[in-house]
Design a protein around this motif. Structure first.
Motif, PDB file in Angstrom:
ATOM      1  N   GLU A 126      90.825   5.721  -4.252  1.00  0.00           N
ATOM      2  CA  GLU A 126      92.250   5.335  -4.582  1.00  0.00           C
ATOM      3  C   GLU A 126      92.616   6.772  -4.055  1.00  0.00           C
ATOM      4  N   GLN A 134     100.371   6.570  -1.378  1.00  0.00           N
ATOM      5  CA  GLN A 134      99.781   6.077  -2.331  1.00  0.00           C
ATOM      6  C   GLN A 134      98.078   5.716  -0.834  1.00  0.00           C
ATOM      7  N   PHE A 136      94.481   3.447  -0.452  1.00  0.00           N
ATOM      8  CA  PHE A 136      93.398   3.045  -0.880  1.00  0.00           C
ATOM      9  C   PHE A 136      92.343   2.956  -0.238  1.00  0.00           C
ATOM     10  N   ARG A 249      91.167  -4.462  -3.225  1.00  0.00           N
ATOM     11  CA  ARG A 249      91.224  -3.667  -4.570  1.00  0.00           C
ATOM     12  C   ARG A 249      91.159  -4.049  -5.673  1.00  0.00           C
TER      13      ARG A 249
END
Length: 328
Positions: A126, A134, A136, A249
């Motif tokens: 991350e 952001q 991931f 995730r």
């Protein structure tokens, strides 16, 4: 037009951040010829640029030249507070710069994430970029960040990334991969690149998806998915449950009416087993279910309850999935 004190302060802060960024780049041992040329242009563009860079370099030189005493004499803090503060401040700043040079990607300050390559190999990663967006990264993923003043460019070389984009209508966020272009303002979505195939799954907001520059972009809303099998291939659309997007995730894969071949392809990143299908047409069989990525072997144990098949272990690394003749 005369600048206000607030504007001058903002300009000075921006220049200081740029100077710190250039200093770390020039000392990272990864500077390219192009970046070296860009640095020279930046340095010569303004006297303030040169002063800010010299100030950062000066902090580092002060730190390097500081004596390392074997003992410390106790001194009255009142009398020498200001005398001690400057070398202490220089030391802290130098430690900060050293940390910038050696910390992993996930811990780098946001100002360094404007131009770099991010890689995830054996585990997801991350990263928060300088604008607050952001990323991931799933396993076996490589993406290059190339932010510019007017546009936020990213280049997905391979793998799977889930994006939470910070909205900025005046600075588009663009992902380019294999002559495919994905553009957003502020939203959440997943981009998956495997070989020539690129897929986009939207959780929130609106995403434009274009395959090759000469084709018209399509717009995807939350709960929509699109796949481009090749550079000039037609984009196909499907519906998808937003909550099931990028479940990797959270350590799981979710699949609904998905061909077995696609499920095995996704699972391959989490399991070293070689899978053989007999007959090969089993690859087209559609299944629905959920896989715990921490225990991928349990999927093969449960597979006979999802499809009329038998699972035979040749050894721990080779599995044969055979169609059950009783259910043909």
């Amino acid at each position: 037009m005369t600048q206000t004190p607030s504007q001058k302060s903002d300009d000075a802060e921006r220049i200081d951040e740029e100077a710190a960024l250039w200093f770390t780049r020039m000392h990272s041992q990864r500077i390219t010829t192009l970046e070296s040329t860009q640095f020279k242009l930046w340095l010569s563009a303004s006297l303030e640029h040169a002063k800010a860079y010299d100030a950062i370099a000066g902090i580092w030189r002060d730190f390097d030249a500081m004596p390392r005493p074997t003992s410390v004499e106790l001194i009255s803090p009142k009398r020498h507070f200001f005398r001690l503060w400057r070398p202490l401040g220089n030391t802290l700043a130098a430690f900060f710069i050293a940390a910038i040079l050696f910390l992993p990607y996930s811990h780098l300050p946001a100002m360094l994430l404007n131009n770099m390559t991010l890689v995830a190999t054996d585990s997801p990663k991350e990263v928060t970029l300088s604008d607050g967006s952001q990323l991931f990264l799933n396993r076996q993923t490589r993406i290059r960040v190339a932010y510019e003043t007017q546009i936020r460019n990213l280049y997905l070389d391979e793998g799977n990334v889930y994006f939470k984009v910070k909205s900025n209508p005046y600075r588009p966020f663009v992902i380019q991969t294999n002559e495919r272009r994905i553009q957003v303002v502020g939203t959440e979505f997943e981009v998956d690149k495997k070989g020539q195939q690129v897929s986009v799954n939207v959780s929130q907001g609106i995403v434009s998806f274009q395959s090759a520059n000469d084709q018209k972009a399509i717009y995807l809303l939350a709960g929509e998915s699109a796949t481009s099998a090749g550079i000039n291939s037609k984009i196909t659309r499907n519906n998808i449950e937003p909550l099931n997007i990028a479940r990797w995730r959270f350590g799981e894969l979710v699949f609904i009416d998905k061909p077995l071949a696609d499920v095995l392809r996704e699972l391959h990143a989490y399991s070293s087993a070689n899978i053989e299908l007999s007959p090969p047409t089993l690859a087209n069989s559609k299944i629905s279910g959920r896989i715990n990525l921490r225990q991928p072997e349990k999927f093969f144990q449960a597979l006979p309850s999802l499809l009329p098949v038998e699972v035979v272990y040749k050894d721990k690394d080779n599995i044969l999935i055979i169609q059950n003749k009783k259910n043909k």
